[in-house]
Design a protein around this motif. Structure first.
Motif, PDB file in Angstrom:
ATOM      1  N   UNK A   1       0.824  -1.206   0.000  1.00 13.48           N
ATOM      2  CA  UNK A   1       0.000   0.000   0.000  1.00 13.48           C
ATOM      3  C   UNK A   1       0.859   1.258   0.000  1.00 13.48           C
ATOM      4  N   UNK A   2       1.894   1.280   0.826  1.00 17.20           N
ATOM      5  CA  UNK A   2       2.776   2.455   0.884  1.00 17.20           C
ATOM      6  C   UNK A   2       3.509   2.663  -0.436  1.00 17.20           C
ATOM      7  N   UNK A   3       3.935   1.582  -1.064  1.00 19.43           N
ATOM      8  CA  UNK A   3       4.618   1.703  -2.366  1.00 19.43           C
ATOM      9  C   UNK A   3       3.693   2.280  -3.427  1.00 19.43           C
ATOM     10  N   UNK A   4       2.446   1.857  -3.434  1.00 21.69           N
ATOM     11  CA  UNK A   4       1.481   2.410  -4.385  1.00 21.69           C
ATOM     12  C   UNK A   4       1.289   3.904  -4.144  1.00 21.69           C
ATOM     13  N   UNK A   5       1.119   4.276  -2.880  1.00 21.45           N
ATOM     14  CA  UNK A   5       0.975   5.702  -2.556  1.00 21.45           C
ATOM     15  C   UNK A   5       2.197   6.489  -3.012  1.00 21.45           C
ATOM     16  N   UNK A   6       3.378   5.918  -2.802  1.00 25.34           N
ATOM     17  CA  UNK A   6       4.620   6.589  -3.172  1.00 25.34           C
ATOM     18  C   UNK A   6       4.644   6.902  -4.672  1.00 25.34           C
ATOM     19  N   UNK A   7       4.295   5.921  -5.475  1.00 20.89           N
ATOM     20  CA  UNK A   7       4.322   6.122  -6.931  1.00 20.89           C
ATOM     21  C   UNK A   7       3.275   7.140  -7.353  1.00 20.89           C
ATOM     22  N   UNK A   8       2.041   6.976  -6.874  1.00 20.04           N
ATOM     23  CA  UNK A   8       0.975   7.888  -7.279  1.00 20.04           C
ATOM     24  C   UNK A   8       1.224   9.317  -6.821  1.00 20.04           C
ATOM     25  N   UNK A   9       1.746   9.478  -5.612  1.00 19.80           N
ATOM     26  CA  UNK A   9       1.951  10.827  -5.075  1.00 19.80           C
ATOM     27  C   UNK A   9       3.121  11.544  -5.728  1.00 19.80           C
ATOM     28  N   UNK A  10       4.151  10.816  -6.112  1.00 17.54           N
ATOM     29  CA  UNK A  10       5.367  11.478  -6.587  1.00 17.54           C
ATOM     30  C   UNK A  10       5.404  11.710  -8.095  1.00 17.54           C
ATOM     31  N   UNK A  11       4.516  11.122  -8.843  1.00 12.89           N
ATOM     32  CA  UNK A  11       4.633  11.134 -10.310  1.00 12.89           C
ATOM     33  C   UNK A  11       4.569  12.539 -10.921  1.00 12.89           C
ATOM     34  N   UNK A  12       3.762  13.417 -10.386  1.00  8.07           N
ATOM     35  CA  UNK A  12       3.585  14.743 -10.994  1.00  8.07           C
ATOM     36  C   UNK A  12       4.341  15.850 -10.270  1.00  8.07           C
ATOM     37  N   UNK A  13       5.171  15.500  -9.316  1.00 10.84           N
ATOM     38  CA  UNK A  13       5.846  16.516  -8.517  1.00 10.84           C
ATOM     39  C   UNK A  13       7.226  16.838  -9.075  1.00 10.84           C
ATOM     40  N   UNK A  14       7.727  18.021  -8.770  1.00 14.66           N
ATOM     41  CA  UNK A  14       9.125  18.310  -9.085  1.00 14.66           C
ATOM     42  C   UNK A  14      10.011  17.312  -8.329  1.00 14.66           C
TER      43      UNK A  14
END
Length: 128
Positions: free
Chosen positions: A60-73
């Motif tokens: 679950x944490x890995x999924x959140x990590x990918x989704x949250x970081x994809x559009x960020x600087x």
């Protein structure tokens, strides 16, 4: 598509309106992996079994990590990834292994980096 392949490749794929076989689709990043039909079942089974060995909290944490970081600087993405990595390990038995490894300086051992896939699975064997 531009996120998967890059802007230039996405425009080339869309504007050329060409058909691509699975090998080209894999190289361009529009699919994850090109497999022969008889390889699909065993590949999916092996992948599912490997993922199932990890704690649900870590997945679950890995999924959140990918989704949250994809559009960020990049700086913000790295902070988000660090946060979710902590979440992935801190609430599971693996934190004990990572803490011991950190105390022993194993994160600086090049052999650990070369054999990361095996090391990650050994952690699952120890804590599972």
């Amino acid at each position: 598509m531009a996120r998967q392949t890059g802007l230039g490749r996405a425009l080339e794929i869309i504007l050329s309106a060409q058909d691509y076989d699975a090998d080209v689709a894999e190289r361009t990043g529009t699919i994850n992996k090109a497999l022969e039909p008889d390889e699909i079942g065993p590949y999916v089974d092996a992948l599912a079994k490997r993922i199932a060995q990890f704690p649900a909290e870590s997945i679950n944490a890995c999924k959140h990590m990918v989704y949250e970081s994809i559009d960020k600087p990049i700086a913000d993405a790295l902070k988000a990834e660090a946060f979710w990595l902590y979440q992935a390990t801190s609430k599971t038995p693996e934190i004990k292994c990572f803490t011991i490894a950190d105390e022993q300086g194993r994160q600086h051992d090049i052999e650990n980096h070369r054999n990361w896939c095996e090391l990650v699975m050994k952690v699952q064997d120890i804590t599972g």
